[in-house]
Design a protein around this motif. Structure first.
Motif, mmCIF file in Angstrom:
data_model
loop_
_atom_site.group_PDB
_atom_site.id
_atom_site.type_symbol
_atom_site.label_atom_id
_atom_site.label_comp_id
_atom_site.label_asym_id
_atom_site.label_seq_id
_atom_site.Cartn_x
_atom_site.Cartn_y
_atom_site.Cartn_z
ATOM 1 N N TYR A 169 43.865 40.433 42.279
ATOM 2 C CA TYR A 169 42.527 39.911 42.571
ATOM 3 C C TYR A 169 42.255 38.689 41.706
ATOM 4 O O TYR A 169 41.755 37.666 42.182
ATOM 5 C CB TYR A 169 41.504 41.017 42.291
ATOM 6 C CG TYR A 169 40.163 40.844 42.978
ATOM 7 C CD1 TYR A 169 39.765 39.645 43.543
ATOM 8 C CD2 TYR A 169 39.287 41.922 43.043
ATOM 9 C CE1 TYR A 169 38.531 39.515 44.164
ATOM 10 C CE2 TYR A 169 38.041 41.799 43.663
ATOM 11 C CZ TYR A 169 37.674 40.604 44.221
ATOM 12 O OH TYR A 169 36.451 40.477 44.833
ATOM 13 N N VAL A 170 42.604 38.779 40.416
ATOM 14 C CA VAL A 170 42.473 37.658 39.488
ATOM 15 C C VAL A 170 43.793 37.489 38.752
ATOM 16 O O VAL A 170 44.326 38.456 38.196
ATOM 17 C CB VAL A 170 41.334 37.889 38.481
ATOM 18 C CG1 VAL A 170 41.311 36.786 37.419
ATOM 19 C CG2 VAL A 170 39.979 37.956 39.185
ATOM 20 N N THR A 177 40.921 33.480 41.404
ATOM 21 C CA THR A 177 40.392 34.642 42.106
ATOM 22 C C THR A 177 40.852 34.539 43.555
ATOM 23 O O THR A 177 40.457 33.632 44.280
ATOM 24 C CB THR A 177 38.859 34.702 42.041
ATOM 25 O OG1 THR A 177 38.452 34.741 40.672
ATOM 26 C CG2 THR A 177 38.325 35.937 42.755
ATOM 27 N N GLY A 198 44.020 45.098 40.268
ATOM 28 C CA GLY A 198 42.671 44.831 39.767
ATOM 29 C C GLY A 198 42.558 44.807 38.261
ATOM 30 O O GLY A 198 41.444 44.922 37.726
ATOM 31 N N GLN A 200 42.711 42.427 36.066
ATOM 32 C CA GLN A 200 41.918 41.341 35.489
ATOM 33 C C GLN A 200 40.579 41.138 36.192
ATOM 34 O O GLN A 200 39.785 40.293 35.756
ATOM 35 C CB GLN A 200 42.717 40.033 35.537
ATOM 36 C CG GLN A 200 44.011 40.052 34.760
ATOM 37 C CD GLN A 200 43.819 40.162 33.253
ATOM 38 O OE1 GLN A 200 42.740 39.922 32.735
ATOM 39 N NE2 GLN A 200 44.866 40.548 32.549
ATOM 40 N N SER A 201 40.313 41.870 37.252
ATOM 41 C CA SER A 201 39.037 41.708 37.961
ATOM 42 C C SER A 201 38.032 42.784 37.599
ATOM 43 O O SER A 201 36.845 42.494 37.385
ATOM 44 C CB SER A 201 39.275 41.725 39.478
ATOM 45 O OG SER A 201 40.032 42.862 39.867
ATOM 46 N N VAL A 207 33.146 45.273 41.658
ATOM 47 C CA VAL A 207 34.225 45.554 42.603
ATOM 48 C C VAL A 207 33.751 46.622 43.577
ATOM 49 O O VAL A 207 33.241 47.669 43.160
ATOM 50 C CB VAL A 207 35.492 46.033 41.869
ATOM 51 C CG1 VAL A 207 36.539 46.523 42.860
ATOM 52 C CG2 VAL A 207 36.065 44.917 41.000
ATOM 53 N N HIS A 299 29.533 38.556 34.315
ATOM 54 C CA HIS A 299 30.205 37.519 35.100
ATOM 55 C C HIS A 299 29.541 36.156 34.875
ATOM 56 O O HIS A 299 30.239 35.147 34.694
ATOM 57 C CB HIS A 299 30.169 37.885 36.579
ATOM 58 C CG HIS A 299 30.994 37.002 37.452
ATOM 59 N ND1 HIS A 299 32.329 36.757 37.221
ATOM 60 C CD2 HIS A 299 30.679 36.283 38.562
ATOM 61 C CE1 HIS A 299 32.799 35.944 38.139
ATOM 62 N NE2 HIS A 299 31.824 35.636 38.962
ATOM 63 N N VAL A 329 36.419 32.881 36.267
ATOM 64 C CA VAL A 329 36.712 33.894 35.252
ATOM 65 C C VAL A 329 36.902 33.213 33.904
ATOM 66 O O VAL A 329 37.248 32.035 33.830
ATOM 67 C CB VAL A 329 37.968 34.714 35.603
ATOM 68 C CG1 VAL A 329 37.725 35.545 36.838
ATOM 69 C CG2 VAL A 329 39.175 33.813 35.801
#
Length: 407
Positions: A169-170, A177, A198, A200-201, A207, A299, A329
């Protein structure tokens, strides 16, 4: 993010090599707030017992805490049911579980597995091994110069022969992203499943696995203010029901005979042996903490810091920054002229600044970037602009120190 948040992390209140610590390595592992540390301490002091087995009070309390953490995580990522949450040691174990259990039963010779060149080794090697065992073909969605993915390239790469699409995802290097929701839609049109790394997200943004419509989603607790050694695999219930366990022993069985055995229902059939109880307790406390702060607020804070970090580092002559500008990010990967990233990190460490240097478990991506390694500063909710100012000033001094190498 106010200073009260930062004060919740006791490790930050120390000097390293005679300087106040600036921790810029949260993509490797995040620091832990007091309430997580206290939750683990309380478990061991008051509730320590094995789960699901005993009828005594400590066993009941431990089981309630362990399963309570599963319920928190299911709500945190909006899974339909706790039966779709399998506790693992982390993202690596979760991805390997999919490759080892779902993979051989659904992938064969002539089939395709689609990933990208910017995947962490944990989301690359399992698919390499699956392709070797089954005779499948491993394919890569092309990357743009800034590491982003174009959906039109994904459309060309994913075909009716594709069985699995797996993407971070990231990115842990590029700060990209990826459009995993759109990739999932493409995969499903071709009859493939969508796996999301997931790691790093999950710590940095809201999510919703139902909205993403991914089939599997892997995460690690230690990157989201939780302890090491705990993570999870989300999987759609029908897929998990059809999968076979890959670890066998206590806890995951229903009935054992001399020659045949049957398994427990979801999710316990995948959790053989004594589970990571204290880790789950700590993860539950970490989820509470992140929700108290607010994922949207985290975020926004990281996006603001990332923009500021890009601006400050771009002012330094000779620096190369990798990945898209205006990233979403808090992660900036760079090189300082011809100075080896390990030398950069060593000089920064002497000033109390912790960054990551190396290939970041992404050697194919390093080759794609035509570098051997990079330096990476990764931010989280406890960082501030002063941390970035100290990084920028230290990099300028590093540049002066290695002036001959930079030229």
């Amino acid at each position: 993010m106010n200073s009260a948040i930062r004060e919740q992390f006791p490790i930050l209140n120390q000097n390293v090599n005679g300087h106040p610590l600036v921790y810029l390595d949260s993509a490797a592992t995040s620091q832990k707030p007091r309430q997580v540390i206290e939750a683990i301490k309380s478990y061991y002091e008051l509730d320590n017992s094995n789960v699901h087995r005993g009828v005594h009070t400590l066993g009941s309390r431990a089981t309630d805490a362990y399963e309570g953490a599963r319920e928190k995580l299911a709500r945190f990522i909006n899974a339909r049911s706790t039966k779709e949450i399998v506790f693992t040691r982390g993202t690596t174990t979760a991805l390997n579980l999919v490759a080892s259990s779902y993979g051989p039963a659904n992938v064969g010779e002539g089939d395709e597995i689609v990933i990208t060149q910017m995947e962490h080794h944990s989301n690359l090697i399992p698919w390499q091994q699956l392709a070797k065992k089954t005779g499948a073909t491993l394919k890569y969605i092309p990357l743009q110069k800034d590491g982003t993915i174009l959906l039109e390239d994904a459309e060309k790469t994913i075909t009716d022969n594709t069985k699995i699409v797996s993407v971070a995802y990231v990115s842990n290097v590029m700060g990209v992203t990826s459009p995993v929701k759109e990739l999932a839609a493409i995969a499903h049109r071709h009859g493939a499943i969508m796996v999301v790394d997931g790691a790093q997200s999950t710590p940095h943004m809201k999510v919703d696995v139902q909205d993403l419509d991914c089939d599997f989603y892997a995460l690690s607790g230690h990157k989201m203010c939780g302890p090491t050694g705990i993570g999870a695999l989300y999987g759609k219930r029908a897929l998990l029901e059809a999968m076979e366990p890959v670890e066998f022993g206590g806890e995951m069985i229903d009935d054992v005979g001399l020659y045949e055995s049957t398994w427990k229902e979801l999710p316990w059939k995948f959790e053989g042996g004594t589970p990571i109880i204290a880790g789950a307790v700590g993860l539950g406390a970490a989820i509470d903490f992140l929700q108290e702060v607010g994922l949207d607020e985290i975020h926004r804070h990281e996006m603001k810091l990332a923009k500021y970090a890009e601006q400050r580092l771009a002012e330094i002559n000779g620096i190369s920054i990798y990945g898209p500008r205006g990233r979403e990010v808090g992660l900036v990967t760079f090189n300082l002229g011809d100075v080896h990233p390990h030398d950069v990190a060593t000089v920064l460490d002497a000033e109390g600044i912790a960054i990551r240097a190396g290939h970041h478990c992404c050697q194919p991506l390093m080759r794609w970037l035509e570098v051997s390694s990079t330096a990476r500063a990764s931010l989280y909710l406890y960082n501030n602009e002063e941390d970035i100012d100290r990084l920028a000033s230290a990099l300028i001094r590093t540049k002066e120190y290695f002036a001959d190498a930079i030229g």
